[in-house]
Design a protein around this motif. Structure first.
Motif, PDB file in Angstrom:
ATOM      1  N   GLU A 199      73.535 102.036 -35.314  1.00 29.72           N
ATOM      2  CA  GLU A 199      74.729 102.519 -36.024  1.00 29.72           C
ATOM      3  C   GLU A 199      75.514 101.330 -36.589  1.00 29.72           C
ATOM      4  O   GLU A 199      76.030 101.382 -37.709  1.00 29.72           O
ATOM      5  CB  GLU A 199      75.573 103.368 -35.067  1.00 29.72           C
ATOM      6  CG  GLU A 199      76.633 104.216 -35.750  1.00 29.72           C
ATOM      7  CD  GLU A 199      77.991 103.542 -35.825  1.00 29.72           C
ATOM      8  OE1 GLU A 199      78.675 103.699 -36.861  1.00 29.72           O
ATOM      9  OE2 GLU A 199      78.369 102.829 -34.857  1.00 29.72           O
ATOM     10  N   TYR A 200      75.569 100.242 -35.836  1.00 28.30           N
ATOM     11  CA  TYR A 200      76.284  99.043 -36.300  1.00 28.30           C
ATOM     12  C   TYR A 200      75.619  98.443 -37.531  1.00 28.30           C
ATOM     13  O   TYR A 200      76.278  98.035 -38.473  1.00 28.30           O
ATOM     14  CB  TYR A 200      76.353  97.977 -35.203  1.00 28.30           C
ATOM     15  CG  TYR A 200      77.329  98.317 -34.103  1.00 28.30           C
ATOM     16  CD1 TYR A 200      78.226  99.372 -34.244  1.00 28.30           C
ATOM     17  CD2 TYR A 200      77.374  97.583 -32.928  1.00 28.30           C
ATOM     18  CE1 TYR A 200      79.120  99.691 -33.244  1.00 28.30           C
ATOM     19  CE2 TYR A 200      78.267  97.893 -31.917  1.00 28.30           C
ATOM     20  CZ  TYR A 200      79.130  98.949 -32.075  1.00 28.30           C
ATOM     21  OH  TYR A 200      80.007  99.256 -31.083  1.00 28.30           O
TER      22      TYR A 200
ATOM     23  N   GLU B 246      73.864  99.980 -39.708  1.00 28.60           N
ATOM     24  CA  GLU B 246      74.178 100.897 -40.815  1.00 28.60           C
ATOM     25  C   GLU B 246      75.582 100.630 -41.355  1.00 28.60           C
ATOM     26  O   GLU B 246      75.802 100.500 -42.554  1.00 28.60           O
ATOM     27  CB  GLU B 246      74.137 102.360 -40.317  1.00 28.60           C
ATOM     28  CG  GLU B 246      72.747 102.932 -40.194  1.00 28.60           C
ATOM     29  CD  GLU B 246      72.019 102.921 -41.535  1.00 28.60           C
ATOM     30  OE1 GLU B 246      72.613 103.394 -42.534  1.00 28.60           O
ATOM     31  OE2 GLU B 246      70.878 102.408 -41.583  1.00 28.60           O
ATOM     32  N   ARG B 247      76.515 100.587 -40.423  1.00 31.18           N
ATOM     33  CA  ARG B 247      77.918 100.451 -40.816  1.00 31.18           C
ATOM     34  C   ARG B 247      78.156  99.092 -41.482  1.00 31.18           C
ATOM     35  O   ARG B 247      78.930  98.978 -42.425  1.00 31.18           O
ATOM     36  CB  ARG B 247      78.838 100.627 -39.599  1.00 31.18           C
ATOM     37  CG  ARG B 247      80.298 100.754 -39.947  1.00 31.18           C
ATOM     38  CD  ARG B 247      81.007 101.834 -39.142  1.00 31.18           C
ATOM     39  NE  ARG B 247      80.690 101.794 -37.727  1.00 31.18           N
ATOM     40  CZ  ARG B 247      81.436 101.155 -36.823  1.00 31.18           C
ATOM     41  NH1 ARG B 247      82.521 100.506 -37.168  1.00 31.18           N
ATOM     42  NH2 ARG B 247      81.092 101.175 -35.554  1.00 31.18           N
TER      43      ARG B 247
ATOM     44  N   LYS C 230      76.087  97.503 -43.320  1.00 27.78           N
ATOM     45  CA  LYS C 230      75.622  97.663 -44.701  1.00 27.78           C
ATOM     46  C   LYS C 230      76.700  98.338 -45.536  1.00 27.78           C
ATOM     47  O   LYS C 230      77.073  97.868 -46.611  1.00 27.78           O
ATOM     48  CB  LYS C 230      74.339  98.503 -44.707  1.00 27.78           C
ATOM     49  CG  LYS C 230      73.150  97.748 -45.299  1.00 27.78           C
ATOM     50  CD  LYS C 230      71.934  98.662 -45.390  1.00 27.78           C
ATOM     51  CE  LYS C 230      70.750  98.053 -44.650  1.00 27.78           C
ATOM     52  NZ  LYS C 230      69.766  99.051 -44.229  1.00 27.78           N
ATOM     53  N   ALA C 231      77.202  99.442 -45.014  1.00 25.81           N
ATOM     54  CA  ALA C 231      78.211 100.228 -45.733  1.00 25.81           C
ATOM     55  C   ALA C 231      79.483  99.416 -45.991  1.00 25.81           C
ATOM     56  O   ALA C 231      80.113  99.552 -47.040  1.00 25.81           O
ATOM     57  CB  ALA C 231      78.529 101.491 -44.945  1.00 25.81           C
ATOM     58  N   ASN C 232      79.848  98.581 -45.027  1.00 19.24           N
ATOM     59  CA  ASN C 232      81.097  97.805 -45.151  1.00 19.24           C
ATOM     60  C   ASN C 232      80.907  96.473 -45.868  1.00 19.24           C
ATOM     61  O   ASN C 232      81.861  95.721 -46.015  1.00 19.24           O
ATOM     62  CB  ASN C 232      81.674  97.489 -43.759  1.00 19.24           C
ATOM     63  CG  ASN C 232      82.208  98.716 -43.055  1.00 19.24           C
ATOM     64  OD1 ASN C 232      82.121  99.821 -43.576  1.00 19.24           O
ATOM     65  ND2 ASN C 232      82.756  98.529 -41.864  1.00 19.24           N
ATOM     66  N   GLY C 233      79.669  96.151 -46.226  1.00 22.53           N
ATOM     67  CA  GLY C 233      79.422  94.866 -46.871  1.00 22.53           C
ATOM     68  C   GLY C 233      79.568  93.686 -45.917  1.00 22.53           C
ATOM     69  O   GLY C 233      79.889  92.573 -46.320  1.00 22.53           O
TER      70      GLY C 233
END
Ligand code: ADP
Ligand code: MG
Length: 401
Positions: A250-251, A253-254, A256-259
């Motif tokens: 999950e980290y 993934e996150r 990636k999403a948060n740059g």
């Protein structure tokens, strides 16, 4: 928060909750950093004519006296650092403590035995903790909280005792908190966080919070293997926390999403068995392997040389660095190279560099680096992590009122 200067300490019995939880090998102190860090606070109180009662925990005894966790060697070292005798009480609130405190003249210092020799220190039960805090309060007139490494603990001497005595924050905690503010408010960027050490579960909270704050998160140490496994790689017999795999995914993934850039090692130093940290015997089957191909039957014990280079590159342009957790089993010379490389990269950078964590701070000193060249070496691992997680710390809250 009140500071020592706000208290009238002359002639008063001042209880200083310090963190003298130093690494020991037998009765020998292998790193006295925590003693030196709080010594100026004690010296200041001595100078001001206080009767100084220093108290700390050491290790994790089970709520009763246990000679291997005695603070006696620490009293000797504290005396050497202060350049004055430090009387040692062989208990915490018993006959020895009472007599030693009663015998103190103005400007004299005593160290109590390990607070955790009393079950009340760490008790979950408020009344049990309160009773121990009451007994400690009998010994003193004033309280100075300066055990930064313990402020995240809701323990009697950290949380309950300051509620019972006029109190102030010591200089060490004041400095530590000022540094942590620089890592959380108006942070100079790029902000790079390097995490290592043994357990992912110790660091998940801070990663969670830093995913919204850091620009880059670099992972080394034993926690790496949970990340590698999560990505589908073989990790042999390396340290692994299976149950943390979903969290880690999950980290990633996150991030990636948060740059947020996540940097994992590309190679690892391995051996078929855990090295002997006592004899430091040479590691016969030492090998460097690709991080995604750790052979079955081997353990990853350090990042490899290519990772060390990569990590150094990722630190080169940083403006702020927080580093917690050694990159490998630095206690053995065969697996200290990764930790050395990161320490050197911090020294080579112009960033504001903060090293947090008992073992990380000890590693920097044991590996021969000049600690004054770092921006700040924190005396508290868990405490600084919990602060960076955004949690409120019982030992700081207690000093506020
Ligand atoms: P800190 O006290 O700085 O917060 P930790 O307590 O989290 O650091 O971790 C320090 C320990 O992690 C060290 O004793 C070190 O030997 C261990 N460690 C680092 N890398 C590995 C590894 N690959 N396998 C097992 N243990 C490791
Ligand atoms: Mg540690």
């Amino acid at each position: 928060m009140k500071t020592i200067e706000d208290l009238d300490v002359a002639g008063k019995r001042v209880f200083v909750r310090a963190d003298l939880n130093v690494p020991l090998s037998g009765a020998a102190i292998t790193d006295d950093g925590r003693i030196r860090a709080v010594a100026p606070t004690i010296a200041k109180l001595v100078q001001a004519g206080a009767k100084v009662i220093v108290a700390s925990h050491l290790g994790r005894p089970k709520g009763e006296p246990d000679p291997q966790f005695s603070l006696a060697p620490v009293a000797v070292r504290l005396g050497e650092i202060l350049g004055r005798p430090v009387a040692f009480a062989t208990d915490t609130v018993g006959e020895s403590a009472k007599a030693t405190v009663a015998a103190l003249a103005d400007g004299e210092v005593t160290l109590l035995e390990n607070l955790r020799f009393n079950a009340g220190e760490t008790a979950k039960d408020d009344a049990e903790r309160g009773a121990f805090a009451d007994a400690l309060a009998e010994l003193a007139d004033l309280y100075v909280g300066d055990g930064f490494g313990a402020v995240h603990r809701k323990h009697a001497s950290v949380y309950d005792l300051p509620a019972r005595l006029p109190h102030a924050v010591g200089d060490l905690i004041a400095t530590e908190v000022a540094v942590l503010k620089r890592l959380t408010e108006d942070v100079a960027r790029p902000y790079v966080v390097v995490l290592g050490g043994s357990k992912v579960s110790d660091k998940v909270g801070v990663i969670d919070n830093l995913l919204g704050k850091a620009d880059r998160i670099v992972i080394g140490g034993g926690m790496v293997f949970t990340f590698l496994k999560a990505l589908g790689h073989e990790v042999g017999n390396s340290l692994l926390q299976e149950d943390q795999i979903p969290v880690v995914l999950e980290y990633l993934e996150r991030a990636k999403a948060n740059g947020v850039e996540f940097v994992l090692p590309v190679d690892a130093a391995v051996s078929g068995s855990f090295p002997d940290l006592k004899t430091k015997a040479p590691v016969e089957d030492f090998a460097v392997v690709a991080a995604d191909a750790i052979p079955a039957g081997t353990l990853g014990l350090d990042i490899g040389p290519r990772s060390a280079e990569l990590f150094a590159e990722k630190l080169a342009d940083a403006a702020t660095v927080f580093w917690n957790g050694p990159m490998g089993v630095f206690e053995h010379p065969a697996f200290a190279e990764g930790t050395k490389a990161v320490a050197q990269a911090l020294l080579d950078s112009d960033a504001f560099t903060v090293v947090g964590g008992g073992d990380s701070a000890a590693a920097v000193r044991i590996l021969g680096f000049d600690e004054t060249k770092f921006g700040h070496i924190s005396t508290g691992g868990g405490a600084s992590l919990e602060y960076l997680e955004g949690k409120s710390l019982p030992g700081l809250t207690a000093l506020e009122g």
